[in-house]
Design an enzyme around this catalytic site. Structure first.
Site, PDB file in Angstrom:
ATOM      1  N   TRP A  21       1.003  -1.158  -0.077  1.00  0.00           N
ATOM      2  CA  TRP A  21       0.066   0.081  -0.169  1.00  0.00           C
ATOM      3  C   TRP A  21       0.827   1.200  -0.056  1.00  0.00           C
ATOM      4  O   TRP A  21       1.980   1.329   0.689  1.00  0.00           O
ATOM      5  CB  TRP A  21      -0.698   0.008   1.172  1.00  0.00           C
ATOM      6  CG  TRP A  21      -1.600   1.203   1.584  1.00  0.00           C
ATOM      7  CD1 TRP A  21      -2.305   2.063   0.534  1.00  0.00           C
ATOM      8  CD2 TRP A  21      -1.861   1.858   2.670  1.00  0.00           C
ATOM      9  NE1 TRP A  21      -2.875   3.005   1.162  1.00  0.00           N
ATOM     10  CE2 TRP A  21      -2.685   2.849   2.591  1.00  0.00           C
ATOM     11  CE3 TRP A  21      -1.325   1.711   4.129  1.00  0.00           C
ATOM     12  CZ2 TRP A  21      -2.940   3.920   3.525  1.00  0.00           C
ATOM     13  CZ3 TRP A  21      -1.819   2.542   4.975  1.00  0.00           C
ATOM     14  CH2 TRP A  21      -2.530   3.637   4.766  1.00  0.00           C
ATOM     15  N   GLN A  27       5.086   5.694  -4.564  1.00  0.00           N
ATOM     16  CA  GLN A  27       6.182   6.150  -3.711  1.00  0.00           C
ATOM     17  C   GLN A  27       7.478   5.638  -4.223  1.00  0.00           C
ATOM     18  O   GLN A  27       8.600   6.251  -4.140  1.00  0.00           O
ATOM     19  CB  GLN A  27       5.887   6.128  -2.405  1.00  0.00           C
ATOM     20  CG  GLN A  27       6.908   7.003  -1.430  1.00  0.00           C
ATOM     21  CD  GLN A  27       6.525   6.497   0.017  1.00  0.00           C
ATOM     22  OE1 GLN A  27       6.036   5.759   0.410  1.00  0.00           O
ATOM     23  NE2 GLN A  27       7.481   7.349   0.726  1.00  0.00           N
ATOM     24  N   ASP A  49       0.503  -8.908   1.000  1.00  0.00           N
ATOM     25  CA  ASP A  49      -0.783  -8.384   1.075  1.00  0.00           C
ATOM     26  C   ASP A  49      -0.822  -7.189  -0.097  1.00  0.00           C
ATOM     27  O   ASP A  49       0.256  -6.197  -0.048  1.00  0.00           O
ATOM     28  CB  ASP A  49      -1.311  -7.975   2.327  1.00  0.00           C
ATOM     29  CG  ASP A  49      -2.529  -7.120   2.094  1.00  0.00           C
ATOM     30  OD1 ASP A  49      -3.372  -7.761   2.343  1.00  0.00           O
ATOM     31  OD2 ASP A  49      -2.677  -5.777   2.447  1.00  0.00           O
ATOM     32  N   TYR A  54      -4.614  -0.292  -5.115  1.00  0.00           N
ATOM     33  CA  TYR A  54      -3.349   0.588  -4.988  1.00  0.00           C
ATOM     34  C   TYR A  54      -2.677   0.865  -5.992  1.00  0.00           C
ATOM     35  O   TYR A  54      -2.295   0.002  -7.020  1.00  0.00           O
ATOM     36  CB  TYR A  54      -2.384  -0.660  -4.120  1.00  0.00           C
ATOM     37  CG  TYR A  54      -2.896  -0.946  -2.612  1.00  0.00           C
ATOM     38  CD1 TYR A  54      -3.766  -0.073  -2.105  1.00  0.00           C
ATOM     39  CD2 TYR A  54      -2.048  -1.973  -1.964  1.00  0.00           C
ATOM     40  CE1 TYR A  54      -4.189  -0.605  -0.664  1.00  0.00           C
ATOM     41  CE2 TYR A  54      -2.636  -2.493  -0.779  1.00  0.00           C
ATOM     42  CZ  TYR A  54      -3.596  -1.906  -0.098  1.00  0.00           C
ATOM     43  OH  TYR A  54      -3.985  -2.200   1.138  1.00  0.00           O
ATOM     44  N   SER A 206      -0.622  -1.051   9.132  1.00  0.00           N
ATOM     45  CA  SER A 206       0.040   0.310   9.900  1.00  0.00           C
ATOM     46  C   SER A 206       0.452   0.110  11.263  1.00  0.00           C
ATOM     47  O   SER A 206       0.295   0.851  12.353  1.00  0.00           O
ATOM     48  CB  SER A 206      -0.954   1.412   9.884  1.00  0.00           C
ATOM     49  OG  SER A 206      -1.365   1.928   8.556  1.00  0.00           O
ATOM     50  N   PRO A 207       1.312  -1.242  11.718  1.00  0.00           N
ATOM     51  CA  PRO A 207       1.550  -1.315  12.787  1.00  0.00           C
ATOM     52  C   PRO A 207       2.693  -0.341  13.354  1.00  0.00           C
ATOM     53  O   PRO A 207       2.930  -0.177  14.538  1.00  0.00           O
ATOM     54  CB  PRO A 207       2.233  -2.917  12.655  1.00  0.00           C
ATOM     55  CG  PRO A 207       2.738  -2.802  11.495  1.00  0.00           C
ATOM     56  CD  PRO A 207       1.633  -2.144  10.510  1.00  0.00           C
ATOM     57  N   LYS A 216      11.522   8.700  13.856  1.00  0.00           N
ATOM     58  CA  LYS A 216      12.195   9.376  12.683  1.00  0.00           C
ATOM     59  C   LYS A 216      11.778  10.926  12.772  1.00  0.00           C
ATOM     60  O   LYS A 216      12.197  11.662  12.588  1.00  0.00           O
ATOM     61  CB  LYS A 216      12.365   8.729  11.438  1.00  0.00           C
ATOM     62  CG  LYS A 216      10.968   8.694  10.838  1.00  0.00           C
ATOM     63  CD  LYS A 216      11.423   7.852   9.338  1.00  0.00           C
ATOM     64  CE  LYS A 216       9.766   7.581   8.639  1.00  0.00           C
ATOM     65  NZ  LYS A 216      10.369   6.912   7.420  1.00  0.00           N
ATOM     66  N   ARG A 228       7.338   9.230   4.374  1.00  0.00           N
ATOM     67  CA  ARG A 228       5.940   9.011   4.064  1.00  0.00           C
ATOM     68  C   ARG A 228       5.051  10.393   4.280  1.00  0.00           C
ATOM     69  O   ARG A 228       4.269  10.792   3.398  1.00  0.00           O
ATOM     70  CB  ARG A 228       5.485   7.954   5.073  1.00  0.00           C
ATOM     71  CG  ARG A 228       3.865   7.803   4.939  1.00  0.00           C
ATOM     72  CD  ARG A 228       3.422   7.282   3.524  1.00  0.00           C
ATOM     73  NE  ARG A 228       4.121   5.896   3.195  1.00  0.00           N
ATOM     74  CZ  ARG A 228       3.821   4.565   3.966  1.00  0.00           C
ATOM     75  NH1 ARG A 228       2.625   4.605   4.583  1.00  0.00           N
ATOM     76  NH2 ARG A 228       4.531   3.655   3.664  1.00  0.00           N
ATOM     77  N   GLY A 285       5.561  -2.481   5.539  1.00  0.00           N
ATOM     78  CA  GLY A 285       5.989  -2.111   4.135  1.00  0.00           C
ATOM     79  C   GLY A 285       7.751  -1.652   4.171  1.00  0.00           C
ATOM     80  O   GLY A 285       8.318  -2.243   4.951  1.00  0.00           O
TER      81      GLY A 285
END
Length: 336
Positions: A21, A27, A49, A54, A206-207, A216, A228, A285
Site C-alpha cells: 500500500w 512512492q 498483501d 493500490y 500500519s503497525p 524518525k 511518508r 512495508g
C-alpha cells in the site's frame, strides 16, 4: 520467521507480512519495489498483501512481477476488492456481484497466479445486499480463484452477519484487516473479542503508524526528505494527523523501552501488535530493503510485562481507542 494460523483454519501465515500500500507504483519505483520484495523473501516472509486499488492496479502488477520464479505453494498472496479502479465507472467499485467477479479476474491476471490465498472485502458496501456480496465471494472460492475470504475494517455487527452467511454458504471467512498499532487500538474493545468468538483473525495494517513509531519524526523538526510525510501521491494525507508535537514527544519516550528489549523502535512497534493473540500477521512495508529486514526481525519477540506497561504510560492519552471509529471507515455511498 514464525507462523500463525489464520483464523479458525489450517492456513499458516508468516507473523510478519509484506504489503505494498502507498509504496509500489507510486512512492517507490519498480526496481526498488522488487528489491524490497526480495528482502522480504530473504527474511523468511511468505505472506504478501496488496489490493487492486493500490496505485490503481499498478501495485498488484509490480508484486506479481516481483514474485515470479518463486514456488507458488510456498507463498500466501492476499488481495482486496471494493474501492474504485480502472476508469472508475459506475460499476468499477463496491461489492456487487459484477464488480467482485470481474475484479478477481483482473487481480489474478496482474498477480500472474491462478488463485489468491485470501480475497478480502476492502470495506463494507452499504449499497449492495450482503447476501449478494457473500454469494459472489462463495462463487470465487468454488471456482478455485481464492482459497479463503476476509474483510477489512468491518464492525462487529457486520462481522456477525457475514459469518452467519459464510457458515450457510460453507465458505471460510477467516480474517479482518484493521488498522492497529500502539497509537490506534480501536479494535481491542469489541472487534477482537467478537473475532475470537467467530474464529476470525486480525491481519493488521500500519503497525508502525505510517512510520511515526520509528521515532524518525521529531517534535518541532523538519520532516525527513523522502519520508511518508512528504509523499505527494497520498502517503502524506494518511500520516498528518499523527504529526503533532504531543504525539511525537510521547513517541520519543519509547526509545529507552526499545533499547531495553534489544529492539529498534520499529521492531518494538511491530512486536507490540503481535502480543495480541488474535493478530495472525502484521503487515509491514518499506521503501528500502533494509527497512523490510529490520521489520521482519520483530517476529517471535515477546515483550515483558514491564515494557508493555511502560509503553502505555509513555503514550498516555495519545492512544486512540474509541471502538465507534471502525464504523466510520466504510463510506456510506460509493466513491464514484
Amino acid at each position: 520467521m514464525e507462523f500463525r494460523y489464520l483464523g479458525n483454519s489450517g492456513l499458516k501465515v508468516s507473523e510478519i507480512s509484506y504489503g505494498n500500500w502507498v509504496t509500489h507504483g507510486s512512492q517507490v519505483e519498480a526496481d526498488a519495489a522488487q528489491a524490497c520484495v526480495r528482502a522480504a523473501l530473504d527474511a523468511g516472509i511468505t505472506t504478501f498483501d496488496t489490493a487492486d486499488v493500490y496505485a490503481n492496479t499498478k501495485a498488484e502488477t509490480i508484486l506479481g512481477d516481483a514474485l515470479q520464479g518463486e514456488r507458488r505453494e510456498s507463498l500466501e498472496i492476499f488481495t482486496k476488492v471494493y474501492f474504485p479502479t480502472g476508469p472508475k465507472g459506475h460499476n468499477d467499485t463496491g461489492l456487487s456481484r459484477k464488480h467482485i467477479l470481474e475484479s478477481i479476474n483482473g487481480s489474478l491476471r496482474r498477480l500472474q497466479t491462478d488463485y489468491v490465498d485470501l480475497y478480502q472485502a476492502h470495506r463494507y458496501d452499504y449499497e449492495t445486499p450482503l447476501e449478494e456480496t457473500m454469494q459472489a465471494f462463495a462463487d470465487v472460492v468454488r471456482q478455485g480463484k481464492a482459497l479463503y475470504i476476509g474483510v477489512s475494517e468491518w464492525t462487529t455487527d457486520q462481522l456477525r452477519a457475514a459469518h452467519e452467511l459464510a457458515v450457510e454458504l460453507k465458505v471460510p471467512l477467516v480474517s479482518n484487516q484493521p488498522q492497529y498499532s500502539m497509537l490506534y487500538r480501536v479494535i481491542e474493545a469489541e472487534v477482537v473479542p467478537t473475532s475470537r468468538e467467530l474464529g476470525i483473525s486480525q491481519v493488521v495494517f500500519s503497525p508502525i503508524a505510517q512510520g511515526v513509531l520509528t521515532g524518525k519524526y521529531k517534535p518541532g523538526a523538519e520532516l525527513p526528505a523522502g519520508s511518508r510525510a512528504t509523499d505527494p501521491s497520498g502517503g502524506a494525507d494518511f500520516i498528518k494527523r499523527l504529526l503533532t508535537d504531543d504525539v511525537l514527544t510521547r513517541v520519543q519516550a519509547l526509545a529507552p523501552i526499545a533499547d531495553g528489549e534489544g529492539l529498534s523502535m520499529a521492531q518494538l512497534a511491530v512486536a507490540w501488535t503481535l502480543q495480541n493473540d488474535n493478530v495472525a500477521t502484521a503487515i509491514t512495508g518499506g521503501s528500502r530493503p533494509e527497512q523490510v529486514t529490520d521489520n521482519a526481525a520483530a517476529a517471535g519477540k515477546k515483550l515483558s510485562a514491564e515494557s508493555l506497561a511502560a509503553i502505555d504510560e509513555a503514550l498516555g492519552d495519545a492512544v486512540v481507542s474509541d471502538a465507534g471509529l471502525t464504523a466510520d471507515t466504510s463510506p456510506k455511498t460509493r466513491l464514484v
